[in-house]
Design a protein around this motif. Structure first.
Motif, short mmCIF file in Angstrom:
data_model
loop_
_atom_site.label_atom_id
_atom_site.label_comp_id
_atom_site.label_asym_id
_atom_site.label_seq_id
_atom_site.Cartn_x
_atom_site.Cartn_y
_atom_site.Cartn_z
N TYR A 188 41.97 15.35 12.68
CA TYR A 188 41.49 14.13 13.31
C TYR A 188 41.43 14.31 14.83
CZ TYR A 188 41.39 10.41 9.74
OH TYR A 188 41.06 9.59 8.69
N VAL A 189 40.53 13.58 15.45
CA VAL A 189 40.53 13.40 16.90
C VAL A 189 40.78 11.92 17.13
CG1 VAL A 189 39.25 13.60 19.05
CG2 VAL A 189 38.87 15.26 17.22
N LEU A 190 41.97 11.59 17.63
CA LEU A 190 42.38 10.19 17.73
C LEU A 190 42.53 9.76 19.19
CD1 LEU A 190 45.14 9.96 14.97
CD2 LEU A 190 42.82 9.02 14.88
N SER A 216 46.08 16.32 14.11
CA SER A 216 45.27 15.51 15.01
C SER A 216 45.35 16.01 16.45
CB SER A 216 45.70 14.04 14.97
OG SER A 216 47.02 13.88 15.42
N THR A 218 44.73 14.30 20.27
CA THR A 218 44.61 12.98 20.89
C THR A 218 43.95 13.11 22.26
OG1 THR A 218 46.83 13.13 21.84
CG2 THR A 218 46.62 12.05 19.71
N SER A 222 37.00 7.81 25.57
CA SER A 222 36.15 7.54 24.40
C SER A 222 34.96 8.50 24.31
CB SER A 222 35.64 6.09 24.44
OG SER A 222 34.86 5.86 25.60
N GLN A 225 36.28 11.69 22.88
CA GLN A 225 36.58 11.51 21.46
C GLN A 225 35.32 11.69 20.60
OE1 GLN A 225 38.79 7.91 20.70
NE2 GLN A 225 38.34 7.94 18.51
N CYS A 226 34.23 11.07 21.02
CA CYS A 226 32.97 11.19 20.29
C CYS A 226 32.41 12.61 20.40
CB CYS A 226 31.95 10.20 20.83
SG CYS A 226 32.35 8.48 20.48
N VAL A 229 34.08 15.06 18.04
CA VAL A 229 33.61 14.91 16.66
C VAL A 229 32.21 15.52 16.51
CG1 VAL A 229 33.04 13.27 14.83
CG2 VAL A 229 35.01 12.85 16.30
N SER A 236 37.16 11.18 13.15
CA SER A 236 37.81 10.20 14.01
C SER A 236 37.63 8.80 13.45
CB SER A 236 37.24 10.28 15.43
OG SER A 236 38.06 9.54 16.32
N ILE A 238 36.45 5.10 15.00
CA ILE A 238 35.83 4.53 16.19
C ILE A 238 35.21 3.17 15.88
CG2 ILE A 238 35.33 6.84 17.07
CD1 ILE A 238 32.41 6.34 16.49
#
Length: 296
Positions: A188-190, A216, A218, A222, A225-226, A229, A236, A238
């Protein structure tokens, strides 16, 4: 007692030290002590008590300070409204963003078409205390379960789902529903807990006794984060509508998670005691219209 005297008394209340207030106000200490005595005589009650080397507000002083701040706010508002009435409009606007940082460039670009002379300052962080930061408005977000009601100084702008974000070629990009348990074997990318969305997700995990993704990365941004992914570095969680990066980006796929009922709300908050200029009022109405026309 005049406005200047009220400001001096409040300054003493903040410093709790007559000598320090006298220096910072450029007033002789005996004159400041006499000003306090005259104010107490005029009001008929003592306002301060001496505690060691400090001078602190007593119960009467707390009442005085509350009304005095309202008086100063009204006095400042009077000057601002007179300026606007005499064609000296306040063209400054300060906006705090705990959420919607991805939408703000588009929002402000469109708003500048209407108000080309506006001087707009944006402060982005989480959390922001707008009562101390002297903001005109603050964009906030929280889960819909946490924020179910809104005060008179709050305006609901948007409600949106939190969805699973996948790269286009990810194995979970299949037809049908995906369970949360199915996602836990993937990285995950949180968002970090220091972000609005990260805080919302942490609360949701805890309230529903869900296992946090064991694998994950972190991030506290934002866009990153995108981008992580999109580059295939993980999956993730979102928001479905307020992250502008996702709209039109064919490298990301958004899917619902079976059994999840996680939604968040975005709202506009403002200090009811702060004067709202014509520009500030126009910005609030513009935001309401902007979010009302977002695609559902």
């Amino acid at each position: 007692m005049n406005i200047k005297n009220i400001r001096c008394l409040l300054h003493v209340a903040e410093t709790e030290n007559i000598s320090r207030s006298a220096r910072e106000l450029f007033i002789a200490q005996p004159a400041l002590s006499r000003l306090i005595a005259d104010a107490e005589k005029e009001l008929g009650y003592p306002l301060f008590d001496r505690v060691g080397k400090k001078i602190v507000l007593n119960r009467n002083g707390v009442i005085f300070a509350r009304h005095a701040r309202d008086i100063l706010d009204s006095w400042d508002d009077l000057h601002k409204e007179l300026d606007e009435s005499n064609q000296k409009p306040d063209l400054s606007l300060t906006v705090g963003a705990e959420a919607c940082s991805q939408l703000l460039p588009s929002i402000l670009q469109l708003f500048r078409f209407q108000q080309p002379d506006a001087a707009i300052q944006v402060i982005s962080a989480y959390p922001l205390d707008f009562t101390k930061s002297d903001l005109d408005y603050l964009l906030k977000a929280a889960s819909s379960s946490e924020k179910a009601a809104f005060a008179p100084n709050e305006v609901l702008l948007l409600q949106e789902e939190i969805l699973l974000a996948l790269p286009q070629d990810h194995p979970l990009n299949i037809e049908g529903e995906i369970s949360y348990e199915d996602t836990l074997e993937y990285t995950y990318v949180l968002p970090s807990d220091s972000t609005s969305l990260g805080d919302t997700l942490s609360q949701y995990f805890n309230e529903n006794n869900l296992t946090r993704p064991p694998h994950s990365t972190t991030v506290n941004n934002s866009f990153l984060q995108c981008e992580f992914v999109a580059k295939g570095l993980g999956i993730s969680l979102i928001p479905a509508r307020s992250w502008n990066y996702v709209h039109g980006n064919r490298s990301l796929v958004l899917k619902k998670i079976k059994g999840w009922d996680l939604k968040r709300v975005i709202w506009l908050s403002f200090n009811p005691s702060r004067y709202q200029s014509g520009l500030a009022k126009a910005f609030k109405q513009f935001l309401i219209r902007y979010f009302s026309t977002m695609d559902t």
